[in-house]
Scaffold this motif. Structure first.
Motif, short mmCIF file in Angstrom:
data_model
loop_
_atom_site.label_atom_id
_atom_site.label_comp_id
_atom_site.label_asym_id
_atom_site.label_seq_id
_atom_site.Cartn_x
_atom_site.Cartn_y
_atom_site.Cartn_z
N ARG A 3 -11.84 13.76 -9.38
CA ARG A 3 -11.50 13.98 -10.79
C ARG A 3 -10.32 13.12 -11.25
NH1 ARG A 3 -16.28 15.62 -11.81
NH2 ARG A 3 -16.85 17.66 -10.98
N LEU A 4 -9.52 12.67 -10.31
CA LEU A 4 -8.34 11.86 -10.64
C LEU A 4 -8.25 10.70 -9.66
CD1 LEU A 4 -4.76 13.11 -11.48
CD2 LEU A 4 -5.08 11.34 -9.77
N VAL A 5 -8.02 9.50 -10.17
CA VAL A 5 -7.82 8.33 -9.32
C VAL A 5 -6.43 7.76 -9.59
CG1 VAL A 5 -8.62 6.03 -8.66
CG2 VAL A 5 -10.27 7.76 -9.37
N ALA A 6 -5.60 7.71 -8.55
CA ALA A 6 -4.28 7.07 -8.65
C ALA A 6 -4.40 5.68 -8.07
CB ALA A 6 -3.25 7.88 -7.87
N VAL A 7 -4.02 4.68 -8.84
CA VAL A 7 -4.25 3.30 -8.42
C VAL A 7 -2.97 2.48 -8.54
CG1 VAL A 7 -5.17 2.70 -10.70
CG2 VAL A 7 -5.73 1.27 -8.74
N THR A 13 -3.29 -4.86 -6.34
CA THR A 13 -4.41 -3.91 -6.36
C THR A 13 -5.18 -4.09 -7.66
OG1 THR A 13 -3.27 -2.34 -4.90
CG2 THR A 13 -5.07 -1.47 -6.24
N LEU A 14 -4.64 -3.63 -8.77
CA LEU A 14 -5.25 -3.92 -10.06
C LEU A 14 -5.08 -5.39 -10.43
CD1 LEU A 14 -4.16 -0.83 -12.19
CD2 LEU A 14 -6.48 -1.35 -11.44
N LEU A 15 -3.96 -5.96 -10.02
CA LEU A 15 -3.65 -7.35 -10.35
C LEU A 15 -3.92 -8.27 -9.16
CD1 LEU A 15 -0.21 -6.99 -12.19
CD2 LEU A 15 -2.50 -6.94 -13.18
N THR A 16 -4.23 -9.52 -9.47
CA THR A 16 -4.35 -10.54 -8.44
C THR A 16 -2.96 -10.92 -7.95
OG1 THR A 16 -4.26 -12.31 -10.07
CG2 THR A 16 -6.45 -11.46 -9.50
N ALA A 53 -8.49 10.64 -5.60
CA ALA A 53 -8.62 9.41 -4.82
C ALA A 53 -7.39 8.55 -5.07
CB ALA A 53 -9.88 8.65 -5.21
N ALA A 54 -7.06 7.70 -4.10
CA ALA A 54 -5.93 6.79 -4.24
C ALA A 54 -6.34 5.42 -3.72
CB ALA A 54 -4.72 7.31 -3.47
N ILE A 55 -5.96 4.38 -4.45
CA ILE A 55 -6.29 3.00 -4.09
C ILE A 55 -5.00 2.20 -4.01
CG2 ILE A 55 -7.69 0.97 -4.66
CD1 ILE A 55 -9.27 2.77 -6.63
N GLY A 56 -4.77 1.52 -2.87
CA GLY A 56 -3.55 0.75 -2.74
C GLY A 56 -3.61 -0.25 -1.61
N ASP A 57 -2.48 -0.94 -1.41
CA ASP A 57 -2.47 -2.03 -0.42
C ASP A 57 -1.24 -2.06 0.47
OD1 ASP A 57 -0.62 -4.71 -1.45
OD2 ASP A 57 -0.88 -3.02 -2.80
N GLU A 98 2.91 -0.52 1.97
CA GLU A 98 3.62 0.59 2.59
C GLU A 98 3.94 1.71 1.61
OE1 GLU A 98 8.12 1.21 4.19
OE2 GLU A 98 7.05 -0.48 5.07
N ASN A 99 4.29 1.35 0.38
CA ASN A 99 4.63 2.41 -0.59
C ASN A 99 3.40 3.17 -1.08
OD1 ASN A 99 3.64 0.26 -2.10
ND2 ASN A 99 5.25 0.32 -3.64
N ASP A 100 2.20 2.77 -0.64
CA ASP A 100 0.97 3.50 -0.96
C ASP A 100 0.51 4.40 0.20
OD1 ASP A 100 0.58 2.16 -3.49
OD2 ASP A 100 -0.03 0.40 -2.33
N LEU A 101 1.12 4.25 1.36
CA LEU A 101 0.61 4.90 2.57
C LEU A 101 0.52 6.42 2.44
CD1 LEU A 101 2.12 3.06 5.67
CD2 LEU A 101 -0.27 3.70 5.32
N ALA A 102 1.61 7.05 2.05
CA ALA A 102 1.62 8.52 1.97
C ALA A 102 0.60 9.03 0.96
CB ALA A 102 3.03 9.02 1.63
N LEU A 103 0.47 8.32 -0.15
CA LEU A 103 -0.50 8.72 -1.18
C LEU A 103 -1.92 8.59 -0.66
CD1 LEU A 103 -1.18 9.50 -4.09
CD2 LEU A 103 -0.91 7.09 -4.72
N ILE A 104 -2.22 7.50 0.02
CA ILE A 104 -3.57 7.29 0.57
C ILE A 104 -3.89 8.33 1.63
CG2 ILE A 104 -4.84 5.70 2.07
CD1 ILE A 104 -3.78 3.43 0.28
N ALA A 105 -2.91 8.69 2.45
CA ALA A 105 -3.13 9.71 3.48
C ALA A 105 -3.31 11.10 2.87
CB ALA A 105 -1.96 9.71 4.46
N TRP A 106 -2.63 11.37 1.76
CA TRP A 106 -2.68 12.69 1.12
C TRP A 106 -3.97 12.91 0.33
CZ3 TRP A 106 -2.78 13.44 -4.25
CH2 TRP A 106 -2.63 14.76 -4.69
N ALA A 107 -4.43 11.88 -0.35
CA ALA A 107 -5.57 12.03 -1.26
C ALA A 107 -6.83 12.44 -0.52
CB ALA A 107 -5.81 10.72 -2.01
N GLY A 108 -7.70 13.13 -1.23
CA GLY A 108 -8.98 13.50 -0.63
C GLY A 108 -9.79 12.28 -0.23
#
Length: 284
Positions: free
Chosen positions: A13-17, A22-25, A220-224, A226-236
């Motif tokens: 229902r929610l995507v954190a990106v 990630t969004l940008l080149t 869901a979480a989308i990233g690339d 170190e500062n995305d790691l905890a979010l990616i691990a937490w998200a469903g």
């Protein structure tokens, strides 16, 4: 992982990106495919939340081009709010301890790491240099150069330090020295970012999700980086970009294409399709 169809245990229902890389080149462009995929995701009913190290000022034109209306997470979670042309609406603000931030800035300068710091609006530095120039290239926004005799009076949400090649050890020494006073992340080899303790994208997105009556499993979480790691691990559903670090790729449940190949768009379309499949055929 991207070669396998995306299946879900529950609808997203929610995507954190993430934004940069990630969004940008890598050269800070927003590809048309990404703009179209964000529009598709929003039209399908997905809440799309930008979760970035950028300031609200630096995120605003990107959010406007993407048509984002949900709250945004900035400064790696130190500021959350709604962005607007006529003024922002903060939801949560977590500034750094000003005395400790000033000490960090002084120590970074002693190591020749060209720190710059960010207030509610604008960024500041005592001298032009690599960090200031990088921020200008990335966001189009310049820092205000202030005298080192001037007291730091604005609330500080983030301190950014950039070391020239060969100075990575200096960044790591700074990180070690301040590990207990601040939340510190390294989003690339030459970059260090410090925020208040316990600030993270994960904590900020979790607060937003709770306010929307959503759980981690709805997210869901989308990233690339170190500062995305905890979010990616937490998200469903944690998704690594194809250009993500090795640690992010290990933590993610699924991997998309690189940012140069509009990987965020590919991931968003896969989520929309998987949600639609569940709506039509029931849960799997």
């Amino acid at each position: 992982m991207r070669d396998h169809p995306l299946t879900l245990a529950a609808p997203i229902r929610l995507v954190a990106v993430d934004v940069d890389r990630t969004l940008l080149t890598d050269d800070y462009r927003l590809l048309a495919e990404v703009v179209e995929a964000v529009a598709l995701a929003r039209a399908s009913g997905l809440r799309v939340v930008a979760a970035t190290a950028r300031s609200p000022d630096a995120l605003r034109p990107i959010a406007a081009e993407l048509g984002l209306t949900d709250p945004s997470v900035c400064f790696n979670g130190a500021w959350t709010g709604r962005l607007g042309k006529d003024g922002d609406q903060p939801i949560a603000q977590l500034p750094m301890n000003p005395e400790m931030a000033a000490r960090l800035i002084a120590d970074a300068e002693a190591l020749e790491l060209n720190p710059c710091w960010f207030g509610p609006t604008g960024s500041f530095a005592h001298a032009d240099g690599p960090a200031v120039q990088r921020e200008r290239r990335a966001t189009g926004l310049g820092a205000t150069i202030v005298s080192d005799k001037e007291a730091i009076t604005t609330p500080i949400y983030k301190v950014l330090c950039l070391g020239a090649p060969g100075r990575e050890a200096r960044l790591e020494a700074l990180r070690t020295s301040y590990a207990r006073q601040f939340e510190i992340s390294r989003s690339d080899t030459h970059l260090l970012e410090a925020t208040a303790p316990e600030v993270s994208k994960q904590a900020a997105v979790a607060r937003l999700a709770a306010a929307m009556n959503l759980a981690a499993t709805d997210t869901a979480a989308i990233g690339d980086s170190e500062n995305d790691l905890a979010l990616i691990a937490w998200a469903g559903l944690g998704i690594s970009m194809g250009n993500g670090s090795a640690a992010v790729r290990r933590a993610a449940a699924w991997q998309t294409h690189s940012n140069a190949q509009a990987g965020a768009a590919y991931a968003l379309r896969a989520i929309v399709a998987a949600n639609s499949s569940m709506d039509l055929g029931g849960t799997r």
